[in-house]
Design a protein around this motif. Structure first.
Motif, mmCIF file in Angstrom:
data_model
loop_
_atom_site.group_PDB
_atom_site.id
_atom_site.type_symbol
_atom_site.label_atom_id
_atom_site.label_comp_id
_atom_site.label_asym_id
_atom_site.label_seq_id
_atom_site.Cartn_x
_atom_site.Cartn_y
_atom_site.Cartn_z
ATOM 1 N N ILE A 5 -0.980 4.704 2.547
ATOM 2 C CA ILE A 5 -1.974 4.522 3.560
ATOM 3 C C ILE A 5 -2.989 5.544 4.187
ATOM 4 O O ILE A 5 -3.769 5.286 4.909
ATOM 5 N N TYR B 20 0.809 -1.080 0.155
ATOM 6 C CA TYR B 20 -0.062 -0.016 0.051
ATOM 7 C C TYR B 20 0.838 1.167 0.017
ATOM 8 O O TYR B 20 1.587 1.496 0.890
ATOM 9 N N GLN C 240 -3.497 -0.439 -3.936
ATOM 10 C CA GLN C 240 -2.505 -1.383 -3.522
ATOM 11 C C GLN C 240 -1.699 -1.564 -4.887
ATOM 12 O O GLN C 240 -2.272 -1.512 -5.955
#
Length: 209
Positions: free
Chosen positions: A139, A136, A145
């Motif tokens: 985040i 990721y 992703q």
């Protein structure tokens, strides 16, 4: 008058017990209470959500929904790899990057995306892809992703850049690219991550009996 205490004990600061608010929480989940879509773009969708925090209070989270992407580290038998140089508008500068592309359709397999993007961006095809990790990259504000692949058994294909896409394909020794990533010369995070993942995978593969 004696105190019955050593000098070290007398100087030791009093021990404090953390309050319940400071103690670790076993469940840090933030529950969505409401969601407002702010942007419905071609690539990205932005939202502002109200969430319930682990302590029962509420807060606001602004975040970007991203379909995900695949990134590719081509591995030639002579130790070369391929990077692409392209201009990135938000930071207003050109970057050297690994080939990459987003997932176009829900349910599209990341390996299929890797095969498509490798040929479209570089003009090379791979006979074999190996998935070496998923990460990721942002985040704090996105659910994106990136799926990292190494590409092997490379052969010439046909470059087919999208409208408005301009890239320069750069051949470089893999170890040189990895060193540049480690030393901070390559500033794109997905590229740094992909090269480190690929290096770990290649080292493990070479060490295997």
């Amino acid at each position: 008058m004696g105190t019955g205490m050593s000098s070290n004990a007398a100087m030791r600061p009093p021990r404090t017990v953390p309050s319940s608010a400071a103690r670790p929480m076993s469940d840090l989940t933030e529950a969505e209470l409401s969601s407002e879509q702010l942007v419905d773009g071609v690539l990205l969708k932005a939202f502002r959500d109200e969430v319930r925090l682990p302590n029962g209070q509420t807060s606001v989270r602004e975040w970007i929904d991203h379909p995900g992407a695949s990134v590719i580290v081509p591995v030639f038998e002579d130790g070369r790899t391929l990077l692409v140089r392209q201009f990135r508008y938000p930071p207003r500068r050109a970057f050297l990057e690994v080939p990459a592309g987003k997932i176009d359709e829900p349910g599209e397999a990341p390996a299929d995306v890797a095969a498509r993007e490798l040929e479209e961006e570089t003009g090379w095809q791979a006979g074999r892809f190996e998935h070496v990790g998923t990460a990721y990259p942002c985040i704090g504000y996105s659910n994106e992703q990136i799926h990292v692949f190494t590409a092997h058994d490379l052969d010439r294909g046909t470059q087919a850049l999208a409208d408005g896409e301009f890239v320069e394909v750069v051949e470089v020794d893999f170890e040189t690219a990895l060193a540049r990533a480690r030393h901070g010369d390559l500033r794109d995070m997905k590229t740094v991550t992909a090269l480190v993942y690929a290096a770990a995978h290649l080292n493990e593969s070479s060490a295997a009996p």
